[in-house]
Write a protein that holds these residues in place. Structure first.
Motif, short mmCIF file in Angstrom:
data_model
loop_
_atom_site.label_atom_id
_atom_site.label_comp_id
_atom_site.label_asym_id
_atom_site.label_seq_id
_atom_site.Cartn_x
_atom_site.Cartn_y
_atom_site.Cartn_z
N TYR A 183 0.84 -1.19 0.00
CA TYR A 183 0.00 0.00 0.00
C TYR A 183 0.89 1.26 0.00
O TYR A 183 1.94 1.28 0.64
CB TYR A 183 -0.90 -0.07 1.24
CG TYR A 183 -1.71 1.16 1.50
CD1 TYR A 183 -2.45 1.77 0.47
CD2 TYR A 183 -1.76 1.73 2.76
CE1 TYR A 183 -3.19 2.90 0.71
CE2 TYR A 183 -2.51 2.87 3.00
CZ TYR A 183 -3.22 3.45 1.98
OH TYR A 183 -3.95 4.58 2.21
N LYS A 208 -11.57 -2.01 6.18
CA LYS A 208 -11.98 -2.65 4.94
C LYS A 208 -13.01 -3.75 5.24
O LYS A 208 -14.06 -3.46 5.75
CB LYS A 208 -10.73 -3.16 4.21
CG LYS A 208 -9.57 -2.12 4.15
CD LYS A 208 -9.91 -0.91 3.37
CE LYS A 208 -8.90 0.21 3.19
NZ LYS A 208 -7.79 0.44 4.01
N ARG A 218 -8.35 -0.80 -10.06
CA ARG A 218 -8.69 -1.78 -9.02
C ARG A 218 -10.18 -1.69 -8.68
O ARG A 218 -10.68 -0.60 -8.38
CB ARG A 218 -7.86 -1.52 -7.76
CG ARG A 218 -7.98 -2.63 -6.72
CD ARG A 218 -7.32 -2.27 -5.41
NE ARG A 218 -8.14 -1.36 -4.65
CZ ARG A 218 -7.75 -0.69 -3.56
NH1 ARG A 218 -6.52 -0.86 -3.11
NH2 ARG A 218 -8.56 0.13 -2.92
N VAL A 220 -11.23 5.35 -3.01
CA VAL A 220 -10.26 4.40 -2.44
C VAL A 220 -10.98 3.68 -1.30
O VAL A 220 -12.13 3.97 -0.98
CB VAL A 220 -8.96 5.09 -1.97
CG1 VAL A 220 -8.22 5.71 -3.14
CG2 VAL A 220 -9.24 6.12 -0.89
N SER A 221 -10.24 2.76 -0.68
CA SER A 221 -10.77 1.82 0.31
C SER A 221 -11.43 0.66 -0.42
O SER A 221 -11.52 0.67 -1.67
CB SER A 221 -11.73 2.46 1.30
OG SER A 221 -11.76 1.66 2.49
N LEU A 222 -11.87 -0.31 0.31
CA LEU A 222 -12.34 -1.57 -0.28
C LEU A 222 -13.07 -2.36 0.79
O LEU A 222 -13.02 -2.02 1.97
CB LEU A 222 -11.14 -2.36 -0.81
CG LEU A 222 -10.03 -2.65 0.19
CD1 LEU A 222 -9.98 -4.10 0.57
CD2 LEU A 222 -8.68 -2.22 -0.36
N THR A 225 -4.25 5.47 -4.64
CA THR A 225 -3.60 4.80 -3.48
C THR A 225 -2.08 4.73 -3.58
O THR A 225 -1.40 4.62 -2.56
CB THR A 225 -4.12 3.36 -3.31
OG1 THR A 225 -4.00 2.68 -4.56
CG2 THR A 225 -5.55 3.34 -2.81
N ASN A 233 -1.49 -5.20 -2.66
CA ASN A 233 -2.29 -4.05 -3.10
C ASN A 233 -1.51 -3.26 -4.13
O ASN A 233 -0.42 -2.76 -3.81
CB ASN A 233 -2.57 -3.19 -1.85
CG ASN A 233 -3.47 -2.01 -2.12
OD1 ASN A 233 -3.93 -1.81 -3.22
ND2 ASN A 233 -3.70 -1.21 -1.09
#
Ligand code: PYR
Length: 391
Positions: free
Chosen positions: A111, A208, A371, A335-337, A351, A158
């Motif tokens: 990351y 997440k 992504r 962003v984030s997941l 990211t 990532n």
């Protein structure tokens, strides 16, 4: 603790005993900064560790402790710790394990902010690192220095979703007495439990999949009692990146549905991959569950399912990738997941924007890489949105 129960049951029950809390079915939120002492001597005993009661919420809080016990149970660890973000967890672990002059061996791909932390450790504290594929015993052996104290990996990485063979890493690390730290954010303990392969510490951005609803920022760590006590008494206590009781409660709630959510994320991802792979505008799909993926064999070995994230390259470059994203109607650009909503992001400008271009290329992050974090919607609706944006 009900350590003889199955994983799904432990996500609901472990760490919480209703009988100790007025039979409240839901865990109470101990929204307090401090805890009172009956007498001055009682306070002295607590500070001396002779009485195990709570003192101050930075040093421990009952709601946060429930969560720490639950993650320990799910990761098959002796103990767990909670932090205010994934990066607070990563920094507390690394700062606890390394000192000036040490060397960290890291997966070639992490990351963007973990990369930033490694650069900060190098620049301010002379803690060196190497980013390597870590895909063979020989390569790892030749990269280990007398000062190497930690092997730090993400698997899946990532955002390229490459996998690292945990068994192989541990076999080399043990020979040299090196600690193995695994960021398990993309897998969650439902899909992969690194400690069962002999890794030393596992950590998460619990923001997440563990939270699962896009409403909390948090980090979790699990490992041996000694390792967790050492972090709790040093980098957690004195740097203080702790989790609030309310956020711990949100995570306790989120964890109850983790297996159900992960089953759906993974099933949806499989359906999207099947369709995406045959679209003429898609150059490459990165998903460890496809038989052509170089990570397929590792996925079979160490993961229950290959996860809910898909990365892919479109024909064209940054402009085409951004045009595609702008055409999406239901899928959110963020962003984030790991949320219920399908999220899409462009790593080279989001990211991983802090990673210099050359390093990004080495990590396999091109400007056409996108992504997708597959959500819990009907997979057909996700696919129809992707398809109309590809046209
Ligand atoms: C990610 O989207 O990869 C973050 O960790 C924010």
């Amino acid at each position: 603790m009900t350590d003889n129960h199955r994983f799904e049951t432990r996500t609901i029950h472990d760490g919480y005993e209703d009988k100790s809390h007025h039979n409240s079915l839901a865990a109470p939120i101990y929204q307090t900064s401090t805890f009172t002492f009956e007498t001055a001597e009682a306070g002295e005993r607590r500070f001396a560790g002779e009485d195990p009661g709570y003192i101050y919420s930075r040093l421990g809080n009952p709601t946060v402790r429930m969560l720490e016990e639950r993650i320990a149970s799910l990761e098959n660890a002796e103990a767990g710790l909670a932090f205010g973000s994934g990066m607070a967890a990563v920094s507390a672990v690394l700062l606890n394990l390394v000192k000036s002059g040490d060397h960290i061996l890291c997966s070639e791909g992490v990351y963007g902010c973990t990369f930033g932390l490694l650069k900060m450790l190098e620049g301010k504290f002379s803690i060196d690192h190497d980013l390597l594929p870590l895909d063979s015993v020989e390569q790892i052996r030749s990269a280990i220095r007398p000062t190497t104290t930690v092997i730090y990996i993400e698997t899946p990485i990532n955002p390229t979703l490459k996998l690292i063979d945990l068994e192989m890493i541990v076999s080399v690390a043990k020979e040299y007495g090196i600690q193995v730290v695994v960021d398990n954010t993309f897998s969650t303990p439902y899909l992969q439990r690194p400690l069962e392969f002999g890794c030393d510490i596992v950590l998460h951005s619990a923001t997440k999949y563990i939270g699962g609803h896009g409403d909390v920022v948090a980090g979790l760590v699990a490992g041996s009692k000694d390792a967790m006590t050492s972090i709790a008494k040093s980098t957690q206590k004195d740097i203080g990146g702790i989790l609030s009781p309310f956020d711990a409660w949100l995570l306790l709630r989120g964890l109850k549905t983790l297996p159900l959510r992960m089953d759906r994320h993974c099933a949806n991802a499989r359906s999207i991959v099947e369709n995406l792979s045959s679209h003429p505008r898609v150059k490459k799909v990165m998903y460890p569950g496809t038989e052509t993926s170089p990570s397929y064999a590792i996925a079979k070995k160490q993961m229950k399912y290959p996860g809910g994230l898909i990365s892919f390259e479109l024909d064209g470059g940054k402009q085409e990738a951004q045009e595609f994203m702008n055409k999406l109607k239901m899928i959110k650009i963020a962003v984030s997941l790991g949320d219920a909503e399908t999220l899409i992001q462009h790593p080279s400008t989001m990211t991983h924007a802090v990673v210099p271009e050359g390093e990004r290329r080495r990590m396999g992050i091109s400007d056409s890489l996108i992504r997708l974090s597959i959500g819990l919607e009907a997979w057909e609706d996700i696919w129809e949105d992707v398809l109309q944006a590809l046209e």
